[in-house]
Scaffold this motif. Structure first.
Motif, short mmCIF file in Angstrom:
data_model
loop_
_atom_site.label_atom_id
_atom_site.label_comp_id
_atom_site.label_asym_id
_atom_site.label_seq_id
_atom_site.Cartn_x
_atom_site.Cartn_y
_atom_site.Cartn_z
N LYS A 59 0.83 -1.21 0.00
CA LYS A 59 0.00 0.00 0.00
C LYS A 59 0.86 1.25 0.00
O LYS A 59 0.55 2.23 -0.70
CB LYS A 59 -0.92 -0.02 1.23
N ASN A 60 1.95 1.24 0.78
CA ASN A 60 2.78 2.45 0.85
C ASN A 60 3.44 2.78 -0.48
O ASN A 60 3.69 3.94 -0.80
CB ASN A 60 3.82 2.33 1.97
N GLN A 61 3.74 1.74 -1.30
CA GLN A 61 4.33 1.99 -2.62
C GLN A 61 3.30 2.61 -3.56
O GLN A 61 3.62 3.52 -4.33
CB GLN A 61 4.86 0.68 -3.21
N GLU A 64 0.67 4.37 -2.63
CA GLU A 64 0.41 5.73 -2.15
C GLU A 64 1.55 6.67 -2.50
O GLU A 64 1.31 7.86 -2.77
CB GLU A 64 0.16 5.70 -0.65
N LYS A 65 2.78 6.17 -2.50
CA LYS A 65 3.91 7.02 -2.89
C LYS A 65 3.76 7.49 -4.33
O LYS A 65 3.95 8.68 -4.64
CB LYS A 65 5.23 6.26 -2.74
#
Length: 319
Positions: free
Chosen positions: A29-31, A33-34
């Motif tokens: 998810k963080n990738q 969102e980045k």
């Protein structure tokens, strides 16, 4: 090769940084969102795209082995707006037409000091195969068979986030040729990762996935499927798919699954209408929906350039 068996593990290097963009299944998810955050920052408050010099010392080759206008052009524009040297390889007259293998062509391009390959191919998993065999070059999947179209899905979820702010408690209806759509497959993966739990698949039975779809509602009735939806994503219907699915003609499809203003009233009042383009007017959408106030189709096009710029900049190590 079945789409769901293709691994995307090669996308992250040992430091957890993105080294390729092959697909969205399993991408943290963080990738995702980045990428969305970097893309958002590339669009000013007036909706205009920024220019950067991040890729000024890099070369990007667009390798489109099947026809494309919109995706190829937006990748080319994205490359130029990041100051990359952008090369459109003439595949119609390339060495692959003279019995050179595709991998030999890729090795040759690498020897020309190309830093990124943007690849579209009709074969499921071809960009993954290139990533496994060509080292030192970042691979961006611009669509492979019916498997994945990650940048299209990313521009779609960016558009949704801009309008809806969050993916929690969101109802998303995807309408059309679900079975053969790499856009739908990647979009479902992205939305599930970002927290959407109400995803509805709406299609004639012959155009639904053959396999089970746990956690996804399936409808063969458009009115029931879009009732109360926050987002409606209409997919492009190819004529050859329509014939294979026993749909007698385009008018029959439009009567059953075409989105009109009257039908749009069944969704939430602030629902947005999306389409990967180009739209078949009078088949997937009526013109007054495609051009109406709830349509965000042109915003998707702008977001497509921003997302592709963001992916290139992240792969280049800028973020």
């Amino acid at each position: 090769m079945k789409p769901h068996t293709i691994s995307n593990d090669a996308q992250l290097n040992s430091n957890g940084r993105l080294s390729h963009l092959l697909g969205l299944e399993g991408l943290p998810k963080n990738q995702i969102e980045k990428i969305l955050d970097v893309a958002d920052d590339l669009i000013d408050k007036k909706g205009n795209l920024q220019k950067t010099k991040i890729l000024r010392d890099m070369s990007v080759a667009n390798l489109f082995f099947e026809p494309s206008t919109r995706t190829r052009n937006t990748f080319e524009i994205a490359g130029k707006r990041t100051s990359a040297k952008t090369i459109n390889v003439d595949l119609a007259n390339s060495a692959t037409k003279k019995n050179e293998t595709l991998m030999d062509t890729m090795h040759t391009l690498k020897a020309m000091q190309i830093d990124m390959f943007v690849i579209r191919h009709k074969q499921n998993g071809l960009p993954h195969h290139v990533a496994e065999n060509i080292k030192g070059v970042s691979i961006i999947n611009a669509g492979d068979g019916i498997n994945a179209h990650p940048t299209q899905a990313l521009l779609d979820v960016l558009t949704i986030r801009q309008h809806k702010k969050t993916f929690d408690n969101l109802s998303v209806a995807i309408v059309g040729d679900i079975r053969h759509s790499r856009v739908a497959r990647s979009g479902i993966q992205a939305m599930k990762t970002l927290g959407t739990t109400d995803i509805r698949l709406i299609a004639p039975e012959t155009l639904h996935y053959k396999e089970e779809t746990p956690g996804l509602e399936r409808f063969d009735n458009l009115d029931q499927g879009i009732e109360g939806a926050d987002v409606i994503i209409s997919l492009r219907l190819q004529k050859e798919r329509m014939i294979a699915a026993d749909i007698p003609d385009e008018q029959t499809y439009f009567e059953g699954f075409g989105l009109t203003n009257e039908r749009l009233k069944l969704a939430k009042p602030d629902a947005i209408v999306m389409h990967p383009g180009p739209v078949n007017r009078g088949i997937e959408l009526s013109s007054n929906v495609a051009d109406g106030p709830q349509s965000v189709i042109l915003q998707q096009v702008t977001n497509g350039i921003a997302v592709r710029m963001a992916v290139m900049e992240i792969l280049a190590g800028a973020f």
